[in-house]
Design an enzyme around this catalytic site. Structure first.
Site, PDB file in Angstrom:
ATOM      1  N   THR A   1       0.824  -1.202   0.000  1.00 50.37           N
ATOM      2  CA  THR A   1       0.000   0.000   0.000  1.00 50.37           C
ATOM      3  C   THR A   1       0.859   1.252   0.000  1.00 50.37           C
ATOM      4  O   THR A   1       1.970   1.261   0.547  1.00 50.37           O
ATOM      5  CB  THR A   1      -0.917   0.032   1.236  1.00 50.37           C
ATOM      6  OG1 THR A   1      -1.587   1.296   1.318  1.00 50.37           O
ATOM      7  CG2 THR A   1      -0.113  -0.157   2.512  1.00 50.37           C
TER       8      THR A   1
ATOM      9  N   TYR B   1      -1.848   0.560  10.091  1.00 46.92           N
ATOM     10  CA  TYR B   1      -2.012  -0.167   8.826  1.00 46.92           C
ATOM     11  C   TYR B   1      -0.777   0.010   7.952  1.00 46.92           C
ATOM     12  O   TYR B   1      -0.156  -0.967   7.510  1.00 46.92           O
ATOM     13  CB  TYR B   1      -3.256   0.317   8.100  1.00 46.92           C
ATOM     14  CG  TYR B   1      -3.353  -0.211   6.685  1.00 46.92           C
ATOM     15  CD1 TYR B   1      -3.339  -1.581   6.428  1.00 46.92           C
ATOM     16  CD2 TYR B   1      -3.456   0.666   5.606  1.00 46.92           C
ATOM     17  CE1 TYR B   1      -3.420  -2.064   5.124  1.00 46.92           C
ATOM     18  CE2 TYR B   1      -3.542   0.196   4.314  1.00 46.92           C
ATOM     19  CZ  TYR B   1      -3.521  -1.175   4.079  1.00 46.92           C
ATOM     20  OH  TYR B   1      -3.590  -1.648   2.784  1.00 46.92           O
TER      21      TYR B   1
END
Length: 328
Positions: free
Chosen positions: A118, A142
């Site tokens: 990501t 995250y």
């Protein structure tokens, strides 16, 4: 002889599309999923092995049964807000799960590994076009957990010869153009499906969080890639590894992004329906513009993101949305 690829999270949104792309490319995708957020109905292109990445013994069983030539890793907790409320849960699920997976792969002699990472690993990089060389400085659990997984793969490469292709990207949208799989989250948090829910009358209205940003129309700009283009890049990355070309990181994006109002207008044009919208305040931590480039993927992988236009992404998502998804 069949070439099996172990696809973690293959019952989820991106993973199920990857399984279809792998099947089309001549591989047999073996889905490994605990079905906590995935859908059994999405596993249509190869066998399903129900299991959790927190269970090393179960992973060893699956590797022993299928002898995959490679791993394609999508399974992860991925909501930024949740990661701030429960960092321990994200580090446990994402990092420990990936560590177990990498160990199982090495133990089985499966040394080619494609990671769905990501751009959250870059942190707050407002207003620049991100590349593979941009320094990583995640600001939430995250992004931090995904960067840690990248570090695990690097270390396993140095010590065990594990080869990895890592893809970093922002938002994924659209659905399989042929309608076999699509996007269905419960609860839903992504802009385009939320927007389509509002158009269809399944929620009162879409809230636009902030309209006074320094952009042409005052709303935030984000990068979107069509899910079909995204998974095609993953198959290209897999072939890169199987051809012996070594570990590599690739960013996947348009380099320009789309504003919230651009997405709304495109949805109105595609569906020919009015879009109920309410104006809300800015959300804390929202950046003005987050985009990444894909020059390396285009040049080295030959990637061509031909469906990553707003019209195509929304049209495919709307077609899937009208079927009722997996809950029909």
């Amino acid at each position: 002889m069949p070439r099996h690829v172990l696809v973690t999270g293959g019952a989820g949104y991106i993973g199920s599309h990857a399984c279809k792309a792998l099947s089309r490319a001549g591989f047999v995708p073996v889905t490994f999923d605990n079905l906590s957020t995935g859908w059994r109905e999405a596993v249509r292109f190869g066998p399903l092995e129900v299991g959790d990445l927190g269970d090393p013994a179960r992973l060893a069983q699956v590797f022993d049964r299928w002898r995959p030539v490679a791993v394609m890793h999508f399974a992860a907790l991925s909501l930024v807000g949740d990661s701030m409320r429960d960092p321990a849960g994200y580090w446990r699920a994402n990092v420990l799960g990936a560590l177990n997976l990498a160990e199982a792969a090495v133990n089985a002699g499966c040394l080619d590994f494609v990671l769905s990472s990501t751009c959250a690993t870059y942190g707050d990089q407002d207003g620049v076009v991100l590349t593979e060389e941009t320094p990583q400085a995640p600001i939430n659990a995250y992004g931090g957990s995904k960067r840690a997984i990248e570090d695990i793969l690097r270390d396993f490469g140095a010590s065990h010869g594990l080869r990895s292709v890592i893809f970093r990207y922002f938002n994924v949208a659209g659905a399989d153009p042929e309608g076999e799989v699509g996007e269905c989250h419960r609860p839903e948090t992504h802009l385009i499906p939320l927007l389509l829910d509002a158009i269809a009358g399944l929620r009162p209205a879409l809230t636009v969080y902030g309209s006074d940003y320094a952009t042409p129309d005052g709303t935030c700009i984000r990068d979107y890639v069509h899910v079909a283009d995204l998974v095609e890049a993953h198959v290209l990355g897999l072939n890169w590894l199987l051809e012996g070309r070594g570990s590599r990181v690739f960013c996947l994006g348009t380099g320009r992004g789309f504003s919230v109002r651009e997405v709304i207008e495109a949805a109105r044009a595609v569906t020919n329906r009015s879009v109920p919208v309410v104006e809300g305040d800015r959300r804390p931590g929202d950046a003005t513009r987050l985009v990444c480039g894909s020059a390396r993927a285009v040049e080295e992988l030959g990637w061509r993101p031909g469906r990553s236009t707003l019209r195509a992404m929304i049209a495919d998502a709307w077609r899937w949305h009208q079927t009722g998804g997996y809950e029909r």
